[in-house]
Write a protein that holds these residues in place. Structure first.
Motif, PDB file in Angstrom:
ATOM      1  N   LEU A  79     -19.343  23.739  -2.374  1.00 30.46           N
ATOM      2  CA  LEU A  79     -18.339  22.662  -2.422  1.00 30.46           C
ATOM      3  C   LEU A  79     -17.179  22.942  -1.476  1.00 30.46           C
ATOM      4  N   GLU A  80     -16.792  24.224  -1.375  1.00 25.86           N
ATOM      5  CA  GLU A  80     -15.688  24.579  -0.491  1.00 25.86           C
ATOM      6  C   GLU A  80     -16.041  24.290   0.964  1.00 25.86           C
ATOM      7  N   ARG A  81     -17.279  24.656   1.356  1.00 26.62           N
ATOM      8  CA  ARG A  81     -17.690  24.377   2.734  1.00 26.62           C
ATOM      9  C   ARG A  81     -17.840  22.880   2.985  1.00 26.62           C
ATOM     10  N   PHE A  82     -18.299  22.159   1.956  1.00 25.16           N
ATOM     11  CA  PHE A  82     -18.422  20.703   2.103  1.00 25.16           C
ATOM     12  C   PHE A  82     -17.037  20.059   2.276  1.00 25.16           C
ATOM     13  N   LYS A  83     -16.078  20.561   1.491  1.00 25.86           N
ATOM     14  CA  LYS A  83     -14.705  20.045   1.627  1.00 25.86           C
ATOM     15  C   LYS A  83     -14.144  20.339   3.008  1.00 25.86           C
ATOM     16  N   ASP A  84     -14.367  21.542   3.501  1.00 29.07           N
ATOM     17  CA  ASP A  84     -13.864  21.894   4.835  1.00 29.07           C
ATOM     18  C   ASP A  84     -14.490  21.000   5.901  1.00 29.07           C
ATOM     19  N   ALA A  85     -15.780  20.688   5.759  1.00 28.02           N
ATOM     20  CA  ALA A  85     -16.455  19.842   6.738  1.00 28.02           C
ATOM     21  C   ALA A  85     -15.892  18.417   6.720  1.00 28.02           C
ATOM     22  N   ILE A  86     -15.633  17.892   5.510  1.00 24.78           N
ATOM     23  CA  ILE A  86     -15.112  16.530   5.390  1.00 24.78           C
ATOM     24  C   ILE A  86     -13.714  16.435   5.974  1.00 24.78           C
ATOM     25  N   PHE A  87     -12.833  17.315   5.529  1.00 26.45           N
ATOM     26  CA  PHE A  87     -11.438  17.245   6.009  1.00 26.45           C
ATOM     27  C   PHE A  87     -11.334  17.613   7.485  1.00 26.45           C
ATOM     28  N   GLY A  88     -12.173  18.510   7.933  1.00 28.63           N
ATOM     29  CA  GLY A  88     -12.171  18.831   9.360  1.00 28.63           C
ATOM     30  C   GLY A  88     -12.597  17.644  10.207  1.00 28.63           C
ATOM     31  N   LEU A  90     -12.329  14.463   9.343  1.00 29.83           N
ATOM     32  CA  LEU A  90     -11.251  13.461   9.300  1.00 29.83           C
ATOM     33  C   LEU A  90     -10.107  13.850  10.236  1.00 29.83           C
ATOM     34  N   TRP A  91      -9.801  15.145  10.312  1.00 31.04           N
ATOM     35  CA  TRP A  91      -8.721  15.592  11.194  1.00 31.04           C
ATOM     36  C   TRP A  91      -9.078  15.358  12.665  1.00 31.04           C
ATOM     37  N   GLN A  92     -10.337  15.585  13.014  1.00 30.00           N
ATOM     38  CA  GLN A  92     -10.762  15.356  14.379  1.00 30.00           C
ATOM     39  C   GLN A  92     -10.778  13.869  14.728  1.00 30.00           C
ATOM     40  N   LEU A  93     -11.104  13.043  13.734  1.00 32.50           N
ATOM     41  CA  LEU A  93     -11.174  11.589  13.970  1.00 32.50           C
ATOM     42  C   LEU A  93      -9.835  10.887  13.778  1.00 32.50           C
ATOM     43  N   ALA A  94      -8.836  11.621  13.292  1.00 35.62           N
ATOM     44  CA  ALA A  94      -7.544  10.989  12.977  1.00 35.62           C
ATOM     45  C   ALA A  94      -6.928  10.242  14.155  1.00 35.62           C
TER      46      ALA A  94
END
Length: 388
Positions: A79-88, A90-94
């Motif tokens: 779950l931690e790696r999945f969260k990092d992938a999602i937020f990462g 979103l940050w790149q697409l921001a």
């Protein structure tokens, strides 16, 4: 025929009608313009941010597709790696998402301008009527939107199909390329394809924007009767305005007649015109407190008799006062000499009535400038040699 023409909406919408429409959230908008702007902005962002995104996608693929025994047996780690992938991601697409948001917000203002109202989202149960819904479904606007949707599908779908068909060999070869090269190649193809498809949308924008403006103003057209009614509401009914003016004139006439008993003298024509003059100590010049012609002149004279106000027959002076002053005005400076003679005689007459003695001499020769007396002016202009 005149009645039929009044029922036709042939008149352009007035400013008030346009303002009412805007307050209800009714402004011209072009969906095709917004779609084109968003697509071109997306292409531009891919061209500027594509390399960075490609590296991130490649790194993300390596991390997520690499087998990790610890992550496989630990849900928390997974779950931690999945969260990092999602937020990462979103940050790149921001930056791209923020830019697209601003474009989606401001581009519609190019057609219709800025407009904020909550009335458009208020509940309106009248829209749920079955008959009204059927009418909207078979209306000219619905038919137009259907034709536009078909043309858009044919145009965009046709251009997209043609572009992809021409690149079919390159698309198939992507599966045989290394991951890094394949991602960059895919990005280049996407930018190229989106640019061509977005370019095809220019034709739709060029047609839709003028059509939306024409359709918007056509829907807001008014009948001649509506324009007249709105004008009456803004400017007031002519009948009501006429009544108000009449009442104002009557009120002014009553005030004027109330001032007649306070006058020093009434100067007459003797029957055509009557002007009441007032002069008190401290006043800069004599003042006209009332004036009238014909029947009103007779009323002024009768009221003067009733209140024992002096009446003098000085035709030229009466005409000059009547045509060059209004009640409440001081007399013109060029009539000071004539007014002095009249007021001096009235004052001497009052002293004679109180004290007796020699009666004052009536001023027969009161001179009035010819240009202030219309009758004297006409006589002067008509005299032989007057124009020489």
């Amino acid at each position: 025929m005149a009645e039929d023409s009044d029922l036709e909406r042939t008149e352009a919408a007035t400013g008030k009608r346009l303002e009412q429409a805007r307050s209800q959230g009714n402004v011209p908008r072009s969906r095709e313009l917004s779609t084109f702007a968003l697509t071109m902005t997306g292409v531009a962002m891919l061209m500027t941010q594509g390399g960075k995104l490609s590296h991130y996608v490649m790194e993300l693929a390596r991390r997520t597709l690499t087998f990790d025994h610890a992550a496989a047996v630990s849900p928390d780690t997974m779950l931690e790696r999945f969260k990092d992938a999602i937020f990462g991601s979103l940050w790149q697409l921001a930056p791209m998402l923020a830019t697209l948001f601003l474009v989606a917000l401001f581009v519609p203002m190019l057609v219709g301008g800025w407009n904020f109202t909550t009335q458009a989202i208020e509940p309106n149960f009248g829209k749920f009527k079955l008959l009204g819904g059927i009418k909207r479904m078979v209306s000219l606007n619905a038919l137009t939107e259907a034709v536009k949707a078909i043309l858009k599908s044919v145009l965009i779908g046709g251009v997209g199909t043609l572009v992809i068909w021409n690149q079919r060999q390159e698309i198939i070869s992507l599966g045989q390329m290394p991951l890094e090269s394949g991602i960059f190649k895919l990005l280049d193809m996407m930018i190229h394809d989106f640019f061509i498809i977005a370019g095809a949308m220019i034709l739709l924008v060029a047609i839709d924007v003028p059509f939306q403006l024409w359709s918007y103003h056509k829907k807001l057209r008014m009948t001649k009767e509506e324009v007249k009614r709105e004008y009456k509401e803004q400017e007031g009914s002519p009948e009501v305005k006429g009544k108000i003016r009449q009442m104002q004139r009557e009120a002014a006439r009553r005030r004027m007649m109330q001032a007649v008993p306070t006058a020093n003298v009434i100067v007459t024509n003797p029957t055509h015109y009557a002007v009441a003059l007032l002069y008190k100590e401290g006043m800069r010049a004599p003042q006209v407190v009332a004036k009238g012609s014909l029947l009103l002149a007779e009323k002024i004279i009768d009221l003067a008799h009733e209140h024992r106000v002096a009446i003098m027959r000085v035709p030229s002076f009466a005409r000059a006062l009547y045509f060059n002053t209004e009640p409440g005005d001081e007399i013109p400076a060029r009539l000071y000499a004539a007014a002095a003679q009249v007021l001096a005689y009235v004052h001497q007459l009052k002293l004679y009535e109180i004290n007796g003695g020699l009666a004052p001499v009536y001023p027969d020769q009161i001179e009035v400038p010819a240009d202030l007396d219309p009758q004297s002016k006409r006589q002067h202009d008509a005299a032989p040699g007057a124009s020489e």
